[in-house]
Write a protein that holds these residues in place. Structure first.
Motif, mmCIF file in Angstrom:
data_model
loop_
_atom_site.group_PDB
_atom_site.id
_atom_site.type_symbol
_atom_site.label_atom_id
_atom_site.label_comp_id
_atom_site.label_asym_id
_atom_site.label_seq_id
_atom_site.Cartn_x
_atom_site.Cartn_y
_atom_site.Cartn_z
ATOM 1 N N SER A 96 0.838 -1.196 0.000
ATOM 2 C CA SER A 96 0.000 0.000 0.000
ATOM 3 C C SER A 96 0.879 1.255 0.000
ATOM 4 O O SER A 96 0.624 2.216 -0.731
ATOM 5 N N SER B 89 -4.891 3.553 11.385
ATOM 6 C CA SER B 89 -5.938 4.355 12.030
ATOM 7 C C SER B 89 -6.507 5.384 11.066
ATOM 8 O O SER B 89 -7.721 5.552 10.966
ATOM 9 N N PHE B 90 -5.650 6.075 10.349
ATOM 10 C CA PHE B 90 -6.127 7.102 9.420
ATOM 11 C C PHE B 90 -7.035 6.514 8.338
ATOM 12 O O PHE B 90 -8.007 7.134 7.936
ATOM 13 N N LEU C 246 -10.334 5.899 9.922
ATOM 14 C CA LEU C 246 -11.049 7.169 10.110
ATOM 15 C C LEU C 246 -11.647 7.664 8.794
ATOM 16 O O LEU C 246 -12.790 8.101 8.734
ATOM 17 N N LEU C 247 -10.859 7.589 7.730
ATOM 18 C CA LEU C 247 -11.363 8.060 6.436
ATOM 19 C C LEU C 247 -12.598 7.264 6.017
ATOM 20 O O LEU C 247 -13.587 7.832 5.540
ATOM 21 N N LYS D 167 -8.488 0.335 -0.321
ATOM 22 C CA LYS D 167 -8.396 1.455 -1.269
ATOM 23 C C LYS D 167 -8.010 2.728 -0.523
ATOM 24 O O LYS D 167 -7.114 3.455 -0.928
ATOM 25 N N VAL E 164 -4.316 3.516 0.502
ATOM 26 C CA VAL E 164 -3.429 4.182 -0.458
ATOM 27 C C VAL E 164 -3.621 5.705 -0.384
ATOM 28 O O VAL E 164 -2.647 6.454 -0.374
ATOM 29 N N PHE E 165 -4.869 6.136 -0.249
ATOM 30 C CA PHE E 165 -5.120 7.589 -0.245
ATOM 31 C C PHE E 165 -4.576 8.268 1.014
ATOM 32 O O PHE E 165 -3.982 9.338 0.933
ATOM 33 N N VAL E 166 -4.790 7.663 2.187
ATOM 34 C CA VAL E 166 -4.260 8.319 3.393
ATOM 35 C C VAL E 166 -2.736 8.286 3.403
ATOM 36 O O VAL E 166 -2.095 9.231 3.862
ATOM 37 N N MET F 11 -0.831 8.433 0.733
ATOM 38 C CA MET F 11 -0.443 9.519 -0.173
ATOM 39 C C MET F 11 -0.557 10.871 0.543
ATOM 40 O O MET F 11 0.327 11.727 0.419
ATOM 41 N N ALA F 12 -1.649 11.045 1.278
ATOM 42 C CA ALA F 12 -1.857 12.317 1.983
ATOM 43 C C ALA F 12 -0.761 12.539 3.029
ATOM 44 O O ALA F 12 -0.213 13.641 3.155
ATOM 45 N N LEU F 13 -0.409 11.487 3.768
ATOM 46 C CA LEU F 13 0.612 11.611 4.807
ATOM 47 C C LEU F 13 1.997 11.830 4.204
ATOM 48 O O LEU F 13 2.787 12.644 4.693
ATOM 49 N N SER G 62 2.715 13.185 1.287
ATOM 50 C CA SER G 62 2.840 14.540 0.730
ATOM 51 C C SER G 62 2.856 15.565 1.860
ATOM 52 O O SER G 62 3.536 16.583 1.776
ATOM 53 N N HIS G 63 2.160 15.255 2.962
ATOM 54 C CA HIS G 63 2.191 16.129 4.136
ATOM 55 C C HIS G 63 3.613 16.276 4.686
ATOM 56 O O HIS G 63 4.114 17.386 4.853
#
Lengths: 314, 314, 314
Positions: A68, A146-147, A150-151, A291, A294-296, A298-300, A302-303
């Protein structure tokens, strides 16, 4: 040590297509090569293809989390340097700090670490100049899991306020459960626990509900995986008994509230924690969670990279 | 579980370059991060570098086939997500279906699978929405190997009609042999078998020729590798005796027809199936086969991806 | 072997999204696929994403060297084909030559090899048409490590002429020591050795200095790692005694000349070869060496690829 004359070296070097021994290299050729390396080391933009490097340091196996992260990193255009903990210098007695410092020296821009030692990162964070993303520390934390949980909940309900969330199963050994319980309360949810009482600490008992109570109360049933590989003590019940006593059976699912959902971090022990037929039922968000993983991530990623590099991503 | 006040969290988060525990994240920061992930999940074109993902699931070791797929995938511009079956969730008891479904959820666009179970794919094909390419199923099929053999023969003779093709060696354990025999007949070739009779099933005996007959008759000598690792029963003959009785010796090669060729799927047991000196002789197409492996895998990958994605490649 | 009619095949193939068995493929479809592969094999520029391929063949574990090559390769825009020696055909008895020839056939443009056999490359260089970079051969050579040491020294002093360089520690088992000693002399430095006398060959004894002499004399202290994994004979001294007798202690460091530097190839046994507190002291160039490792490997890779491909890089 066989010595060669400069002449012999020169002759050989008319076609120096290989790099085999130092003895093959003449003095002039060595200095030329060093000059080339020096130019590379000084140039501010020497590399035609340079991208940002991520390294995934997984000292405990986890295909799911690792792949992931790999997908998230590539989606962001990062280049992933492969690291095999099995054959690594760590086996030669190198400290975790030296390994991470090496990766920093080699050019890593971010490292993801999974390690069996709880809070392994405490010895690193003040001394390492690149961001660390915790991919799981022993029985401690697993924030990216966890993220993604949450999402998945926020996508479903738009909020955490007032939701009844039941975490069910092997809470004692679960990183996910410990992180989630704390953060879900903080975000406004009511959190309950269920499963075998031997697997609960005393401080959790005021949250305890039986599975039959749980399914009627919950907006979200968060099932946990039984981590056979971490159990020193044998399970009292066999898999079929466990399923009947503590699992999400087909019969129990029928009693769940309208619009309530089922979650599980996977990998799944089918017909133990959850009935085989429920894994992809209408309430299940299990593959949605993957799914979202992968998005969280990516968010973390890039954060932390934005923060350290001044907004180069996005 | 140590709790932190929102204020302590805020202070720490002035420089939140790491992602370590959920406790470090304040409520506002969590919601910001979730919003960022939600935008990523909704955007139709969010990823600067997004390419198509391939995953190579090799549950049995095969450097040769795997690296050939890796080269083919990269030549087509696919991004390859690394998967290590050794350390995978499969060891935690996950089913093959759940593993493949996970990869689909994570964003894989095509999976290549090698698995010891014959016809492992029967349980997958109706439930998985991405193409599967069979990289070998037990002693069953190995279609990409067959295709590379076919390409090599077609390049040489332009047709299969009327060609005499001898498959020689360990036919019983060979995926290649079973696939090739059937398809070569269908394409118009005459197929014969040779090698130890104990390694032939009864239904093949009407095709049997001795090695000395074989070399005089064949347009194509397809040598098979002795799969020592699959033999429960010991070889009756030692390597040298095997070579003399059933191998392609230097002496036998001299009796081969003009323009006839030698093939072998490799890895080669030199001086067992084939004389060391013949591996790169004028008749040998062994390394040509490896080159062709990359081309047929590229063709098959673009075939299945074109079909599923509406012609995005080429 | 279940046979299917052409009609059954046709019906199935209306949606041929998978590649599973040869039996699923009709004669026309097979020829179409072969034509597609043939076009790919003939086209001079068929691949949208084709880059140059590097393969790192590490038959001995070495995370540090391997990941340094990986970073160098990617910085140059090379595509790295993963090769896992553990699960490779080499285990099926394949020769090193056949493995490398296979990689050449598959499209590798350069191979980096680490192998336990001294001078493994002698059997390859006349028969392989792509450049080989030696990543270490047994107790023999390790030229890229030597080059990074040389770059580090040249960056510091601008020259090798007249420098006093002490190589200290496990010289007998060290590839680095053997390569460096020879080449540093050739470049004009005075090379001394130190450490346990049991680890020195007789021919080196005229260069011997004690550690206390060494620190006063040296411009460069090159510490070596104790290679526990290679010692057949037990160390006479325990780690603490070794440190006191032969290590670079904090006390000894204070006697070093102004502007003299400390080097170590890593991984480090802290408080054995070198005091923990000296690893990142002002004199230490240890992490600088790791950075330089990427630059010299980039220089060497572009050197051999330029030579073989006519200057396509840079």
């Amino acid at each position: 040590m066989m010595m060669q004359t400069e002449l012999e070296r020169k002759r050989k070097q008319l076609q120096p297509t290989h790099v085999l021994t130092m003895e093959d290299w003449g003095v002039t050729e060595i200095h030329n090569l060093l000059d080339r390396a020096e130019i590379l080391s000084r140039s501010s933009k020497p590399f035609p293809a340079q991208r940002l490097f991520a390294v995934n340091l997984f000292f405990e196996p986890s295909t799911r989390t690792k792949i992931s992260f790999e997908a998230a990193e590539r989606n962001l255009g990062l280049d992933v340097l492969p690291f095999e903990a099995d054959t690594s210098s760590v086996k030669k007695g190198e400290t975790l700090y030296d390994t991470v410092k090496t990766l920093e020296s080699i050019g890593a821009n971010v490292v993801v670490i999974r390690h069996s030692k709880e809070r392994y990162f405490d010895e690193l964070i003040d001394k390492i100049n690149i961001p660390i993303i915790n991919g799981g520390d022993g029985c401690g934390h697993h924030p990216t899991q966890s993220f993604l949980d949450l999402l998945t909940i926020k996508q479903e309900f738009g909020t955490f306020q007032g939701l009844n969330i039941v975490i069910a199963g092997d809470i004692f050994h679960s990183r996910v459960a410990r992180s989630n319980l704390e953060v879900l309360e903080r975000l406004g949810a009511h959190v309950f626990v269920s499963g075998p009482k031997e697997w609960m600490s005393k401080e959790l008992m005021h949250r305890y509900v039986s599975m039959d109570e749980a399914v009627e109360k919950a907006d979200v049933m968060m099932m946990l995986r039984i981590q056979h590989e971490r159990h020193a003590v044998k399970m009292v019940a066999g898999p079929a008994d466990y399923h009947e006593l503590y699992g999400l059976t087909a019969k129990r699912e029928k009693k769940m509230k309208q619009n309530s959902i089922i979650m599980h971090p996977a990998p799944i022990n089918r017909d133990v924690e959850i009935a085989d037929e429920l894994v992809e039922c209408a309430r299940s968000r299990i593959f949605k969670q993957m799914k979202n993983g992968v998005f969280v991530r990516m968010a973390l990623l890039s954060h932390v990279l934005d923060h350290n590099r001044g907004g180069i991503l996005q």
